[in-house]
Each structure stands twice: as structure tokens, then as C-alpha cells.
Design an enzyme around this catalytic site. Structure first.
Site, short mmCIF file in Angstrom:
data_model
loop_
_atom_site.label_atom_id
_atom_site.label_comp_id
_atom_site.label_asym_id
_atom_site.label_seq_id
_atom_site.Cartn_x
_atom_site.Cartn_y
_atom_site.Cartn_z
N LYS A 90 0.83 -1.22 0.00
CA LYS A 90 0.00 0.00 0.00
C LYS A 90 0.85 1.26 0.00
CE LYS A 90 -3.71 -2.49 2.38
NZ LYS A 90 -2.98 -3.75 2.58
N ARG A 91 1.86 1.28 -0.86
CA ARG A 91 2.76 2.42 -0.93
C ARG A 91 2.05 3.65 -1.52
NH1 ARG A 91 6.27 0.66 2.70
NH2 ARG A 91 7.91 -0.74 1.91
#
Length: 268
Positions: A90-91
Site C-alpha cells: 500500500k505504498r
């Protein structure tokens, strides 16, 4: 292309199931086994039933287990080359930082796809989408209870924020045709709205299993006419299905049962 590889695997084994790899030290230590052998046993036990594996990076980095993460992705590629690996991290960041995150996922770890956060805008996704053979899985409507505090906010256009994300992803961000969306199984009505918005775009579906998502409602809301278009992700309900010496067998049985349950609804 990631999506081509994914859908080829889904057809090959007739499965939409993705098994998440979320190692918890206390559970693994209780079995008297080290992390890497445990991961390999889980993968070997469930591989016949999955369309993808999804290691969660925080579970590894919290244990200072970046090398085992590298090793296990390499193990999957070497032993199960038809099974894509989605790195769940979930960058989300701007400019050169996003470029480094992309290098981390696709260079250092050799993942086939990565989950990303679009909150900073479309320009922060291009460092990932420029890897044309990789998948970029964009958060849209997440499965947690309070996701609606932001994602359900109604915009001036009259549509909720999560549908704006879906529209942007389908119409503006997806120039290389390698974007997917995350939509939680805990919100089947919203899933149906996303499917209507994005057409045939594949959707990663967390929330089945430990989070209690409704499998039948999810499949009804999200399946494409060809029976594909969804990646049903389950982690704890599969990998921790057993806590004894037969943990791998129990994981295999849980994966097979969930695959069968999914396919039951796909054909009825």
C-alpha cells in the site's frame, strides 16, 4: 503483462483464490519451525488451489525478515512460475520516493504486482504503472469498518470518493492497462458500483474469511460475464487453519474448500 499472467493462471487451475502470506511470529514459533520453512510448507500445500500469492510486507519488515521475503518470492518464481506474486505494501508518496518504492517492489523483491495508495493523486502512480509488465493494485474501497469516513464522502459531482477513484483509474491512470483496484468483500453494494464504473478491470477482494465478507454477494456483485475479474484474497483463515503439526495439511484443506465455495457460486 501481469493481468494476462493472472488470468491465464485463473483459467489453468479454475481458481480465483489468492492466499495472503501474513506471518505472525507467535503462531509460527508455537509450531517449533522457522519462518522460511513454514512459508515454503504453506506455499507447497496451497499452490494447486491459488491464482496468486500475496505476501504482506509489514509482517515481514516488523520481524526484520526482508531476506526471507526476498527468498520466498524467489521460491515461488522458481517452483511455481505460473503463480504471480502480489506484494501488499500500500505504498503512496511523491516523486523520487515513489520511484524508490517501485524499485523496491519490482527490483529488489521481484514482485509481479504491488498494492498502492492513490490518495496523493495520479502523478504519484506513474512511477509504478511505467513498469508495463507489472500490476498496480490501487486502493479504492477498503474492507475496514471505518473506510467510509473518507472513501464514502460525496463529492460535488454527486458521487462518492471511492467511485471517483475508480473512474480516474479506468479513464485516466490506466494508460498501460496494468491497473487493478482493491474493493473489500465487506461492501458488496459498493463493489457492484465499482464494477459498473470500471468495466472489465480486475479487482482484488480482501475481506473474505476472518473479516466476514459475504462470498455469494461478492461474486454476484463483482464477477465478469466470463467468470473472471476477481481475485478473492484470504490470509488468516487459510494459513492459520491449523495450529498443530498438520498445519500445512489444514491450510491445504482450507484453500481447497474456499476455492470450491467460490466455484460453486461462479457456476450457479
Amino acid at each position: 503483462m501481469f493481468i494476462d499472467k493472472l488470468e491465464q493462471r485463473q483459467r489453468q487451475v479454475n481458481s480465483l483464490l489468492c492466499v495472503g502470506l501474513d506471518p505472525q511470529p507467535t503462531k509460527i514459533e508455537a509450531l517449533g519451525i522457522n519462518l522460511l520453512p513454514w512459508l515454503k510448507n504453506i506455499i507447497d500445500a496451497t499452490a494447486d488451489h491459488v491464482c496468486a500469492f500475496k505476501p504482506q510486507i509489514a509482517h515481514f519488515s516488523a520481524m526484520a525478515a526482508e531476506q526471507p521475503l526476498t527468498d520466498i518470492i524467489q521460491y515461488i518464481h522458481q517452483n511455481y512460475p505460473d503463480i504471480p506474486v502480489i506484494l501488499d505494501s500500500k505504498r503512496g508518496d511523491i516523486g523520487s520516493t515513489a520511484e524508490r518504492y517501485a524499485e523496491e517492489a519490482f527490483g529488489r523483491y521481484q514482485a509481479d504486482a504491488l498494492t498502492v495508495n492513490p490518495y496523493l493523486g495520479g502523478d504519484t502512480l506513474s512511477p509504478y504503472t511505467q513498469y508495463k509488465d507489472k500490476g498496480v493494485v490501487v486502493l479504492c474501497k477498503t474492507s475496514n469498518q471505518q473506510s467510509g469516513q473518507l472513501q464514502d464522502l460525496v463529492l460535488q459531482s454527486g458521487q462518492p470518493l471511492f467511485l471517483q477513484v475508480a473512474q480516474l483509474a479506468a479513464q485516466y491512470w490506466n494508460n498501460n492497462q496494468n491497473i487493478l483496484l482493491v474493493v473489500g468483500a465487506t461492501y458488496p453494494e459498493q463493489l457492484a458500483a465499482v464494477r459498473q464504473q470500471v468495466g472489465d478491470m480486475p479487482l482484488l477482494i480482501p475481506g473474505i474469511g476472518a473479516q466476514g465478507g459475504d462470498l455469494a454477494a461478492t461474486l454476484e456483485a463483482g464477477l465478469r460475464s466470463d467468470g473472471l475479474g476477481l481475485i478473492i484474497s484470504a490470509s488468516r483463515s487459510v494459513i492459520y487453519a491449523g495450529d498443530g503439526t498438520d498445519y500445512a495439511k489444514q491450510a491445504e484443506m482450507a484453500a481447497e474448500q474456499l476455492k470450491m465455495d467460490i466455484n460453486h457460486f461462479r457456476t450457479h
